[in-house]
Scaffold this motif. Structure first.
Motif, PDB file in Angstrom:
ATOM      1  N   GLU A  65       3.259  11.495   0.185  1.00  0.00           N
ATOM      2  CA  GLU A  65       4.018  10.793  -0.850  1.00  0.00           C
ATOM      3  C   GLU A  65       4.110   9.293  -0.542  1.00  0.00           C
ATOM      4  O   GLU A  65       3.977   8.466  -1.436  1.00  0.00           O
ATOM      5  CB  GLU A  65       5.426  11.389  -0.984  1.00  0.00           C
ATOM      6  CG  GLU A  65       5.453  12.798  -1.529  1.00  0.00           C
ATOM      7  CD  GLU A  65       5.136  13.868  -0.487  1.00  0.00           C
ATOM      8  OE1 GLU A  65       5.183  13.594   0.731  1.00  0.00           O
ATOM      9  OE2 GLU A  65       4.816  14.995  -0.899  1.00  0.00           O
ATOM     10  N   ALA A  66       4.342   8.955   0.720  1.00  0.00           N
ATOM     11  CA  ALA A  66       4.408   7.538   1.109  1.00  0.00           C
ATOM     12  C   ALA A  66       3.053   6.862   0.908  1.00  0.00           C
ATOM     13  O   ALA A  66       2.979   5.722   0.444  1.00  0.00           O
ATOM     14  CB  ALA A  66       4.860   7.406   2.560  1.00  0.00           C
ATOM     15  N   THR A  73       1.228   1.172  -5.645  1.00  0.00           N
ATOM     16  CA  THR A  73       1.751  -0.194  -5.584  1.00  0.00           C
ATOM     17  C   THR A  73       0.624  -1.196  -5.387  1.00  0.00           C
ATOM     18  O   THR A  73       0.569  -2.224  -6.061  1.00  0.00           O
ATOM     19  CB  THR A  73       2.779  -0.325  -4.443  1.00  0.00           C
ATOM     20  OG1 THR A  73       3.847   0.586  -4.693  1.00  0.00           O
ATOM     21  CG2 THR A  73       3.313  -1.741  -4.343  1.00  0.00           C
ATOM     22  N   HIS A  74      -0.277  -0.887  -4.479  1.00  0.00           N
ATOM     23  CA  HIS A  74      -1.396  -1.785  -4.184  1.00  0.00           C
ATOM     24  C   HIS A  74      -2.262  -2.020  -5.422  1.00  0.00           C
ATOM     25  O   HIS A  74      -2.578  -3.159  -5.759  1.00  0.00           O
ATOM     26  CB  HIS A  74      -2.234  -1.215  -3.044  1.00  0.00           C
ATOM     27  CG  HIS A  74      -3.475  -1.990  -2.771  1.00  0.00           C
ATOM     28  ND1 HIS A  74      -3.460  -3.233  -2.185  1.00  0.00           N
ATOM     29  CD2 HIS A  74      -4.774  -1.710  -3.011  1.00  0.00           C
ATOM     30  CE1 HIS A  74      -4.693  -3.678  -2.077  1.00  0.00           C
ATOM     31  NE2 HIS A  74      -5.521  -2.775  -2.577  1.00  0.00           N
ATOM     32  N   PHE A  75      -2.629  -0.943  -6.106  1.00  0.00           N
ATOM     33  CA  PHE A  75      -3.521  -1.111  -7.254  1.00  0.00           C
ATOM     34  C   PHE A  75      -2.809  -1.716  -8.449  1.00  0.00           C
ATOM     35  O   PHE A  75      -3.411  -2.437  -9.219  1.00  0.00           O
ATOM     36  CB  PHE A  75      -4.216   0.206  -7.597  1.00  0.00           C
ATOM     37  CG  PHE A  75      -5.351   0.479  -6.645  1.00  0.00           C
ATOM     38  CD1 PHE A  75      -6.542  -0.189  -6.767  1.00  0.00           C
ATOM     39  CD2 PHE A  75      -5.194   1.365  -5.601  1.00  0.00           C
ATOM     40  CE1 PHE A  75      -7.591   0.019  -5.861  1.00  0.00           C
ATOM     41  CE2 PHE A  75      -6.220   1.590  -4.693  1.00  0.00           C
ATOM     42  CZ  PHE A  75      -7.413   0.910  -4.836  1.00  0.00           C
ATOM     43  N   PHE A  76      -1.513  -1.456  -8.628  1.00  0.00           N
ATOM     44  CA  PHE A  76      -0.792  -2.105  -9.713  1.00  0.00           C
ATOM     45  C   PHE A  76      -0.655  -3.595  -9.424  1.00  0.00           C
ATOM     46  O   PHE A  76      -0.748  -4.410 -10.322  1.00  0.00           O
ATOM     47  CB  PHE A  76       0.584  -1.477  -9.935  1.00  0.00           C
ATOM     48  CG  PHE A  76       0.508  -0.156 -10.631  1.00  0.00           C
ATOM     49  CD1 PHE A  76      -0.238  -0.001 -11.788  1.00  0.00           C
ATOM     50  CD2 PHE A  76       1.181   0.949 -10.133  1.00  0.00           C
ATOM     51  CE1 PHE A  76      -0.318   1.227 -12.433  1.00  0.00           C
ATOM     52  CE2 PHE A  76       1.110   2.173 -10.776  1.00  0.00           C
ATOM     53  CZ  PHE A  76       0.360   2.314 -11.922  1.00  0.00           C
ATOM     54  N   ASP A  77      -0.449  -3.976  -8.169  1.00  0.00           N
ATOM     55  CA  ASP A  77      -0.348  -5.397  -7.811  1.00  0.00           C
ATOM     56  C   ASP A  77      -1.656  -6.123  -8.087  1.00  0.00           C
ATOM     57  O   ASP A  77      -1.656  -7.256  -8.534  1.00  0.00           O
ATOM     58  CB  ASP A  77       0.021  -5.566  -6.334  1.00  0.00           C
ATOM     59  CG  ASP A  77       1.482  -5.248  -6.080  1.00  0.00           C
ATOM     60  OD1 ASP A  77       2.244  -5.127  -7.056  1.00  0.00           O
ATOM     61  OD2 ASP A  77       1.856  -5.106  -4.901  1.00  0.00           O
TER      62      ASP A  77
END
Length: 80
Positions: A65-66, A73-77
């Motif tokens: 999950e982490a 988060t990485h790909f949305f950023d």
């Protein structure tokens, strides 16, 4: 994330594994921290039946999950 300095043989970790054939494909995989078979003074990540020497910039997670949250988060950023 797990601090590599605190990793020890037998630890189960989760990593974001990028497929070497299809660089746009990545999956979250379980792996194990082990002694490197060719260098007993070095730890390795045992993943997909291959030993990967641990490096300071490796991202190791305590749960899938982490790892998934970090991946999202990485790909949305990047997309923003």
């Amino acid at each position: 994330m797990i601090d590599i300095a605190n990793a020890k043989p037998g630890d189960e970790v989760f990593v974001i594994y990028q497929n070497p054939t299809f660089l746009t494909a990545a999956k979250i995989r379980a792996a194990e921290i082990v002694q490197h078979p060719n260098n007993p003074n070095t730890l390795a990540l045992f993943l997909n039946e291959i030993y990967h020497e641990l490096e300071d910039d490796d991202a190791l997670f305590t749960s899938s999950e982490a790892a998934k949250k970090a991946y999202e988060t990485h790909f949305f950023d990047i997309a923003e």
